[in-house]
Each structure stands twice: as C-alpha cells, then as structure tokens.
Design a protein around this motif. Structure first.
Motif: not given
Length: 146
Positions: A22-40
């Motif tokens: 299984r993969a870890l998904l993060v629910q973003r606080r700013d838009n509620g989307h579920w994604e893999a963790p990361g950023g710019i």
C-alpha cells in the motif's frame, strides 16, 4: 535571455510503500486532495535533499529514495514533477499545517481517492519493475498528446 513565460517549477514527491504493497496518501489541508507527499524544490536545493525535506514536512517521516518512478508535467501550470519510490527510515506520521490526514491505500483506493493526474503517479510507483513513466496532464486529467 530567459523569459518568465518559459520558466518551469520543479516539484518532487515520494511514494512510500508499506510491507503490504500500500502507498501512503496525504490529505492536503489547503484543498482536501489526496496525494503523495511532496512539493516544490527550493532554488538552491538538490533533488534528494528537497524530496526528503518535503516528505518530512508533510508527514513527519524520514525517507530514503529508492528509485525514480516517473516524470510528470502539468501543462497548465508549467510544473515538472519528479516522483520517487521511497522507504521510511525514521520519524512518525504527524499531521500539521500542510496535511490533514493520512491513509495507506491499495491501488483501488488510490484510484478512488486521488484525481487521475495524481493517482497515476502513485500507481506508477507501485510497480517496481517498470521503467520511469513520462506523462503529461492538465492538473486533473492525463493528456495523451501534450
């Protein structure tokens, strides 16, 4: 000379897998989307350092990147994302100002929770014997012809 309209941002994301595939998904606080963790990535930061920093900021986990699993370009926002399969080597899952919740997701959960453009990143990383994918999207949907 570089024109601002020709510049791209580069982001990184870490797909963390557990022992059950299984993969870890993060629910973003700013838009509620579920994604893999990361950023710019920051301008003066190398790719691995940025990946480890972003994952730790969003999850509290310390990870080790194992393999590049895909390169994805958001054609609308000119963001190129480098996605890596990672293994956790320390830390503890902790919500914060960026992440609202976490979920260990199997492939079907990933397809249900995340929009197509972000689900494919996780699904690509869940297949260890494939070469890195190269894909284009509009922020929501995959594009077959960029």
């Amino acid at each position: 000379m570089d024109h601002p309209a020709t510049r791209h941002s580069v982001s990184v994301a870490g797909v963390i897998l557990d022992g059950q595939g299984r993969a870890l998904l993060v629910q973003r606080r700013d838009n509620g989307h579920w994604e893999a963790p990361g950023g710019i990535l920051e301008r003066d930061e190398d790719i691995t350092t940025g990946l480890v920093r972003e994952v730790r900021e969003e999850t509290g986990l310390i990870v080790e990147p194992l393999a590049l699993t895909g390169v994805y370009k958001n054609m609308t926002r000119a963001v190129v994302a480098l996605v890596f399969r990672c293994q956790p080597i320390g830390g503890h899952l902790t919500t914060n100002h960026e992440s609202r919740a976490f979920r260990w997701a199997d492939p079907q959960d990933v397809k249900t929770l995340a929009n197509e453009a972000f689900a494919v990143r996780v699904l690509d990383a869940m297949h260890p014997n494939r070469p890195p994918a190269v894909r284009h999207h509009d922020g929501t949907h995959l594009l077959t012809h960029p």
